[in-house]
Design a protein around this motif. Structure first.
Motif, PDB file in Angstrom:
ATOM      1  N   ARG A   1       0.838  -1.189   0.000  1.00 29.75           N
ATOM      2  CA  ARG A   1       0.000   0.000   0.000  1.00 29.75           C
ATOM      3  C   ARG A   1       0.879   1.247   0.000  1.00 29.75           C
ATOM      4  NH1 ARG A   1      -5.296  -0.804   0.677  1.00 29.75           N
ATOM      5  NH2 ARG A   1      -5.697   1.298   1.472  1.00 29.75           N
ATOM      6  N   ASP A   2       0.411   2.275  -0.671  1.00 30.79           N
ATOM      7  CA  ASP A   2       1.109   3.549  -0.719  1.00 30.79           C
ATOM      8  C   ASP A   2       0.506   4.510   0.285  1.00 30.79           C
ATOM      9  OD1 ASP A   2       2.906   2.891  -2.699  1.00 30.79           O
ATOM     10  OD2 ASP A   2       1.702   3.701  -4.324  1.00 30.79           O
ATOM     11  N   GLU A   3       1.366   5.342   0.843  1.00 27.39           N
ATOM     12  CA  GLU A   3       0.917   6.437   1.695  1.00 27.39           C
ATOM     13  C   GLU A   3       0.660   7.638   0.793  1.00 27.39           C
ATOM     14  OE1 GLU A   3       0.468   6.366   4.960  1.00 27.39           O
ATOM     15  OE2 GLU A   3       1.228   4.337   5.330  1.00 27.39           O
ATOM     16  N   ALA A   4      -0.575   8.083   0.737  1.00 27.21           N
ATOM     17  CA  ALA A   4      -0.924   9.239  -0.083  1.00 27.21           C
ATOM     18  C   ALA A   4      -1.025  10.471   0.806  1.00 27.21           C
ATOM     19  CB  ALA A   4      -2.249   8.998  -0.799  1.00 27.21           C
ATOM     20  N   PRO A   5      -0.407  11.572   0.387  1.00 31.32           N
ATOM     21  CA  PRO A   5      -0.517  12.809   1.167  1.00 31.32           C
ATOM     22  C   PRO A   5      -1.895  13.423   0.974  1.00 31.32           C
ATOM     23  CG  PRO A   5       0.584  13.258  -0.901  1.00 31.32           C
ATOM     24  CD  PRO A   5       0.340  11.764  -0.867  1.00 31.32           C
ATOM     25  N   ALA A   6      -2.175  14.508   1.637  1.00 30.94           N
ATOM     26  CA  ALA A   6      -3.393  15.266   1.362  1.00 30.94           C
ATOM     27  C   ALA A   6      -3.367  15.695  -0.104  1.00 30.94           C
ATOM     28  CB  ALA A   6      -3.481  16.478   2.283  1.00 30.94           C
ATOM     29  N   ILE A   7      -4.493  15.564  -0.779  1.00 28.45           N
ATOM     30  CA  ILE A   7      -4.576  15.848  -2.210  1.00 28.45           C
ATOM     31  C   ILE A   7      -5.666  16.879  -2.446  1.00 28.45           C
ATOM     32  CG2 ILE A   7      -5.031  14.879  -4.498  1.00 28.45           C
ATOM     33  CD1 ILE A   7      -4.090  12.172  -3.369  1.00 28.45           C
ATOM     34  N   GLU A   8      -5.328  17.905  -3.213  1.00 25.64           N
ATOM     35  CA  GLU A   8      -6.294  18.949  -3.535  1.00 25.64           C
ATOM     36  C   GLU A   8      -6.929  18.677  -4.893  1.00 25.64           C
ATOM     37  OE1 GLU A   8      -5.681  23.323  -2.521  1.00 25.64           O
ATOM     38  OE2 GLU A   8      -5.394  23.306  -4.694  1.00 25.64           O
ATOM     39  N   TYR A   9      -8.217  18.861  -4.968  1.00 23.06           N
ATOM     40  CA  TYR A   9      -8.973  18.706  -6.213  1.00 23.06           C
ATOM     41  C   TYR A   9      -9.572  20.049  -6.610  1.00 23.06           C
ATOM     42  CZ  TYR A   9      -9.113  13.554  -5.829  1.00 23.06           C
ATOM     43  OH  TYR A   9      -8.794  12.224  -5.762  1.00 23.06           O
ATOM     44  N   VAL A  10      -9.461  20.383  -7.889  1.00 20.83           N
ATOM     45  CA  VAL A  10     -10.153  21.533  -8.469  1.00 20.83           C
ATOM     46  C   VAL A  10     -11.117  20.962  -9.504  1.00 20.83           C
ATOM     47  CG1 VAL A  10      -9.912  23.693  -9.746  1.00 20.83           C
ATOM     48  CG2 VAL A  10      -8.136  22.999  -8.119  1.00 20.83           C
ATOM     49  N   THR A  11     -12.409  21.126  -9.273  1.00 20.89           N
ATOM     50  CA  THR A  11     -13.403  20.483 -10.126  1.00 20.89           C
ATOM     51  C   THR A  11     -14.452  21.477 -10.603  1.00 20.89           C
ATOM     52  OG1 THR A  11     -14.833  19.899  -8.247  1.00 20.89           O
ATOM     53  CG2 THR A  11     -13.144  18.296  -8.867  1.00 20.89           C
ATOM     54  N   VAL A  12     -15.056  21.148 -11.725  1.00 21.37           N
ATOM     55  CA  VAL A  12     -16.241  21.842 -12.224  1.00 21.37           C
ATOM     56  C   VAL A  12     -17.235  20.768 -12.613  1.00 21.37           C
ATOM     57  CG1 VAL A  12     -17.219  23.402 -13.938  1.00 21.37           C
ATOM     58  CG2 VAL A  12     -14.888  23.772 -13.115  1.00 21.37           C
ATOM     59  N   GLY A  13     -18.427  20.834 -12.049  1.00 20.67           N
ATOM     60  CA  GLY A  13     -19.457  19.857 -12.355  1.00 20.67           C
ATOM     61  C   GLY A  13     -20.578  20.479 -13.159  1.00 20.67           C
ATOM     62  N   GLY A  14     -20.904  19.883 -14.296  1.00 17.73           N
ATOM     63  CA  GLY A  14     -22.049  20.309 -15.093  1.00 17.73           C
ATOM     64  C   GLY A  14     -23.290  19.603 -14.578  1.00 17.73           C
ATOM     65  N   MET A  15     -24.243  20.357 -14.052  1.00 20.35           N
ATOM     66  CA  MET A  15     -25.406  19.784 -13.387  1.00 20.35           C
ATOM     67  C   MET A  15     -26.675  20.006 -14.210  1.00 20.35           C
ATOM     68  SD  MET A  15     -23.908  18.611 -10.713  1.00 20.35           S
ATOM     69  CE  MET A  15     -25.297  18.136  -9.670  1.00 20.35           C
ATOM     70  N   THR A  16     -27.472  18.942 -14.320  1.00 23.27           N
ATOM     71  CA  THR A  16     -28.735  19.025 -15.041  1.00 23.27           C
ATOM     72  C   THR A  16     -29.860  18.523 -14.149  1.00 23.27           C
ATOM     73  OG1 THR A  16     -29.867  18.368 -17.087  1.00 23.27           O
ATOM     74  CG2 THR A  16     -28.427  16.731 -16.080  1.00 23.27           C
ATOM     75  N   PHE A  17     -30.997  19.212 -14.180  1.00 21.50           N
ATOM     76  CA  PHE A  17     -32.150  18.832 -13.355  1.00 21.50           C
ATOM     77  C   PHE A  17     -33.099  18.017 -14.216  1.00 21.50           C
ATOM     78  CE2 PHE A  17     -36.009  19.496 -10.782  1.00 21.50           C
ATOM     79  CZ  PHE A  17     -35.487  19.230  -9.519  1.00 21.50           C
ATOM     80  N   ASP A  18     -33.407  16.795 -13.764  1.00 17.25           N
ATOM     81  CA  ASP A  18     -34.213  15.885 -14.591  1.00 17.25           C
ATOM     82  C   ASP A  18     -35.705  15.956 -14.280  1.00 17.25           C
ATOM     83  OD1 ASP A  18     -34.500  14.545 -12.200  1.00 17.25           O
ATOM     84  OD2 ASP A  18     -33.852  12.587 -12.967  1.00 17.25           O
ATOM     85  N   GLY A  19     -36.108  16.960 -13.541  1.00 19.21           N
ATOM     86  CA  GLY A  19     -37.500  17.096 -13.159  1.00 19.21           C
ATOM     87  C   GLY A  19     -37.761  16.702 -11.729  1.00 19.21           C
ATOM     88  N   GLU A  20     -36.862  15.888 -11.174  1.00 16.39           N
ATOM     89  CA  GLU A  20     -36.998  15.445  -9.788  1.00 16.39           C
ATOM     90  C   GLU A  20     -35.756  15.708  -8.963  1.00 16.39           C
ATOM     91  OE1 GLU A  20     -38.098  11.346  -9.743  1.00 16.39           O
ATOM     92  OE2 GLU A  20     -40.033  11.681 -10.730  1.00 16.39           O
ATOM     93  N   ARG A  21     -34.588  15.671  -9.603  1.00 18.66           N
ATOM     94  CA  ARG A  21     -33.338  15.805  -8.856  1.00 18.66           C
ATOM     95  C   ARG A  21     -32.232  16.242  -9.794  1.00 18.66           C
ATOM     96  NH1 ARG A  21     -30.618  10.014  -8.371  1.00 18.66           N
ATOM     97  NH2 ARG A  21     -31.263   9.149 -10.365  1.00 18.66           N
ATOM     98  N   TRP A  22     -31.122  16.635  -9.195  1.00 24.23           N
ATOM     99  CA  TRP A  22     -29.943  17.022  -9.949  1.00 24.23           C
ATOM    100  C   TRP A  22     -29.099  15.795 -10.284  1.00 24.23           C
ATOM    101  CZ3 TRP A  22     -29.445  21.661 -12.006  1.00 24.23           C
ATOM    102  CH2 TRP A  22     -30.146  22.730 -11.429  1.00 24.23           C
ATOM    103  N   LEU A  23     -28.580  15.756 -11.515  1.00 25.61           N
ATOM    104  CA  LEU A  23     -27.663  14.711 -11.935  1.00 25.61           C
ATOM    105  C   LEU A  23     -26.390  15.360 -12.472  1.00 25.61           C
ATOM    106  CD1 LEU A  23     -30.089  12.315 -13.856  1.00 25.61           C
ATOM    107  CD2 LEU A  23     -29.151  11.975 -11.549  1.00 25.61           C
TER     108      LEU A  23
END
Length: 201
Positions: free
Chosen positions: A164-186
């Protein structure tokens, strides 16, 4: 560049910089860092029993079922929490219910998950720390959510050494494209970079 739907090639709003929708992290998401990890040299079985960690609670993401910009934000944060939880328990069944059917970029964001499930391995437990969240209108999605967060130090399997590897703290920069299907976000699309200091890439 920001989120585009399948077949779309127009440029939309540009939340956090250095984002390139349609491609995975140039840092190589399969590795926790550029050499910061060391393989465990302890003897014995390299597999770690999946911890009994409860799934993220939707109640911690109030309004995620509402067709509002804030609802899209909370739904994307919930998706990320479920993604990281899936890596810790080796189960993507809940995660898949939060994506559109053909979200290929979702597979890229979760690139290590199929291997973890197949090999019966998991990442060890860690916490997520929110750094920044922003909401942007999108041409191809109802809203684009910029979300920067850090996951804490943890271990993950090294299939080459069997340890197993020791992973340090990792930062993520994300952009999520969200669509509403009439009942919830996907989640319809994700762009992401990750590494020790992803926001400066």
């Amino acid at each position: 560049m920001a989120c585009t739907d399948t077949g779309g090639n127009g440029t939309v709003t540009t939340p956090p910089p250095s984002i390139n929708i349609g491609g995975g992290s140039d840092d190589g998401g399969a590795e926790p860092s550029d050499g910061g990890g060391e393989s465990s040299d302890g003897g014995g079985d390299s597999t770690v029993t999946a911890p009994d960690i409860p799934a993220p609670d939707p109640a911690d993401y109030p309004g995620m079922d509402q067709n509002t910009p804030e609802g899209a934000e909370q739904a994307f944060r919930y998706y990320v929490a479920v993604s990281m939880w899936s890596h810790q328990v080796g189960d993507d069944s809940l995660l898949k219910t939060l994506e559109i059917e053909d979200c290929g970029s979702c597979d890229e964001f979760n690139v290590e998950l199929p291997g973890l499930i197949t090999n019966g391995e998991t990442w060890s437990e860690f916490e997520i720390e929110d750094l920044d969240v922003s909401i942007h209108p999108g041409d191809h999605f109802d809203h684009e959510i910029g979300y920067i967060f850090t996951i804490g130090e943890h271990t993950r399997p090294d299939y080459e050494t069997g340890g197993r590897d020791e992973a340090p703290a990792i930062e993520y920069v994300t952009v999520g494209g969200m669509t509403f299907d009439g009942e919830r976000w996907l989640v319809g699309d994700i762009d992401s970079e990750w590494g020790p200091n992803a926001h400066s890439l």
